[in-house]
Design an enzyme around this catalytic site. Structure first.
Site, mmCIF file in Angstrom:
data_model
loop_
_atom_site.group_PDB
_atom_site.id
_atom_site.type_symbol
_atom_site.label_atom_id
_atom_site.label_comp_id
_atom_site.label_asym_id
_atom_site.label_seq_id
_atom_site.Cartn_x
_atom_site.Cartn_y
_atom_site.Cartn_z
ATOM 1 N N LYS A 153 65.700 9.384 -16.587
ATOM 2 C CA LYS A 153 65.670 7.932 -16.617
ATOM 3 C C LYS A 153 66.628 7.302 -15.606
ATOM 4 O O LYS A 153 66.291 6.347 -14.943
ATOM 5 C CB LYS A 153 65.970 7.425 -18.030
ATOM 6 C CG LYS A 153 64.957 7.922 -19.055
ATOM 7 C CD LYS A 153 65.287 7.466 -20.447
ATOM 8 C CE LYS A 153 64.353 8.095 -21.470
ATOM 9 N NZ LYS A 153 62.955 7.679 -21.306
ATOM 10 N N ASP B 277 73.856 9.755 -27.659
ATOM 11 C CA ASP B 277 72.712 9.996 -26.787
ATOM 12 C C ASP B 277 72.625 8.812 -25.835
ATOM 13 O O ASP B 277 72.266 7.703 -26.227
ATOM 14 C CB ASP B 277 71.448 10.120 -27.646
ATOM 15 C CG ASP B 277 70.180 10.295 -26.820
ATOM 16 O OD1 ASP B 277 70.248 10.255 -25.571
ATOM 17 O OD2 ASP B 277 69.108 10.473 -27.434
ATOM 18 N N TRP C 23 64.221 7.955 -31.191
ATOM 19 C CA TRP C 23 64.992 9.144 -30.809
ATOM 20 C C TRP C 23 66.158 9.369 -31.750
ATOM 21 O O TRP C 23 66.520 10.516 -32.043
ATOM 22 C CB TRP C 23 65.424 9.034 -29.348
ATOM 23 C CG TRP C 23 64.246 8.834 -28.457
ATOM 24 C CD1 TRP C 23 63.945 7.739 -27.697
ATOM 25 C CD2 TRP C 23 63.149 9.745 -28.269
ATOM 26 N NE1 TRP C 23 62.742 7.908 -27.062
ATOM 27 C CE2 TRP C 23 62.229 9.125 -27.390
ATOM 28 C CE3 TRP C 23 62.857 11.019 -28.772
ATOM 29 C CZ2 TRP C 23 61.045 9.739 -26.995
ATOM 30 C CZ3 TRP C 23 61.668 11.631 -28.379
ATOM 31 C CH2 TRP C 23 60.786 10.998 -27.502
#
Length: 356
Positions: A193, A169, A102
């Protein structure tokens, strides 16, 4: 029979959140309407959005410190684009840490906007560690990092001091541990999540870092526009925002981030201790950089895969197959994962040792 859901995301949520959100699908606030059909401009939902934004700031200790909370759409991947649009100056420079899939995605998008320098990377060892000892370019407009790397099972346990906005992030470890969140200029996290279902992204923005790029930013990508419209620039993801609020309320009711961190440490310690003790398994991440959220491990002998898979499936365990980039197994032990479920996995690993 109960399933022990170790999925990396969309992932486990608290049982009471499932129950309350399910009821709201049938009848929200005794309105005679479903949460799925109410207007996002209705009094009932505006109250949800306001409480969700306020509670997020409260839990992070950022109330009254110049931050705004937003619930946006497009996932964390959309923030890969919004961040450079809002922070990278024309002819400026962005600095990034490359610690996984990511992070690499964020770097790819930033390069579309201008000079993007990867100041450190762990790609050389398949992202099994967090780079350290890196230097930030003096002319960088911001530094971007990824706090927890879901696929590779690594986590940043400390963050650099910077003179420019620090962007993070936190999709897979938001609200899981205490940090000085005021160190960050922007924090963003996909809900799916640790906070809610897929469909909304929490973005925390320090307002005074905006408006300095010289760019003409499209409205949908402009954080200032979303702040001005109080996350209602376009129709928000009503159900995911509501479910995220329920999760935030659950966190607050259960002692906040500090209490969850204590439980998360206990779960991670239990599982890592078994991986290190059991001669049939090995961890994939460097010990000092192991994630408390995503535990990645391998069988030392892949010939035993079928036997171990049979054992954990018989124990009603779900979602521990590792990502193809790493292989083996990945147990995601997010906030809502009870210690009892981790014990079931550990017992399966011990039983496997006895039967091989």
């Amino acid at each position: 029979m109960k399933k022990h859901n170790f999925s990396a995301g969309p992932s486990i949520l608290p049982q009471e959140v499932f129950e309350k959100s399910a009821q709201a699908v049938l009848d929200f606030n005794n309105s005679g309407l479903s949460i799925l059909e109410i207007s996002h401009r209705s009094k009932d939902f505006v109250a949800v959005m306001e409480e969700a934004r306020a509670t997020a700031l409260e839990l992070l200790g950022l109330e009254g410190k110049g931050y705004k909370a937003l619930f946006l759409t497009g996932g964390a991947s959309m923030e890969f684009v919004r961040v450079p649009y809002n922070l990278l100056k024309e002819n400026g420079k962005a600095a990034y840490l490359d610690t996984g899939t990511w992070a690499s995605g964020a770097i790819k998008e930033a390069k579309r906007f201008g000079t993007t320098e990867v100041i450190a990377s762990s790609k050389d060892e398949n992202y099994n560690y967090i780079p350290k000892g890196f230097a930030l370019p003096a002319d960088a407009n911001y530094l971007h990092c990824t706090s927890n790397n879901t696929i590779f099972g690594t986590q940043m346990h400390s963050f650099p001091q910077t003179n420019v906005p620090l962007v993070c992030d936190m999709s897979s470890d938001i609200f899981s541990r205490e940090l000085d969140f005021s160190k960050f200029g922007i924090i963003y996290a996909g809900a799916q999540k640790n906070m809610g279902p897929a469909g909304t992204t929490l973005v925390i923005v320090k307002e005074d870092i905006l408006g300095n790029t010289g760019r003409n930013i499209p409205g949908i990508l402009d954080y200032s526009q979303h702040i001005a419209k109080e996350s209602m620039y376009n129709t928000p993801a009503v159900f995911p925002v509501y479910t995220s609020l329920l999760t935030l309320q659950w966190i607050k009711k259960n002692g906040g981030i500090a209490a969850l961190e204590k439980k998360n440490n206990e779960k991670a310690e239990l599982l890592y201790n078994e991986i290190d003790r059991n001669p049939l398994f090995k961890g994939t991440a460097k010990t000092e950089d192991r994630s408390k959220m995503n535990v990645t491990f391998l069988l030392k002998d892949e010939a035993h895969t079928e036997q171990f898979d049979k054992l954990w499936k018989e124990a009603s365990i779900s979602g521990i197959n590792g990502h193809r980039s790493v292989g083996g197994y990945r147990a995601s032990i997010y906030n809502a994962m009870p210690l009892e479920s981790v014990k079931v996995l550990v017992d399966a690993m011990k039983e496997f040792e006895r039967t091989v």
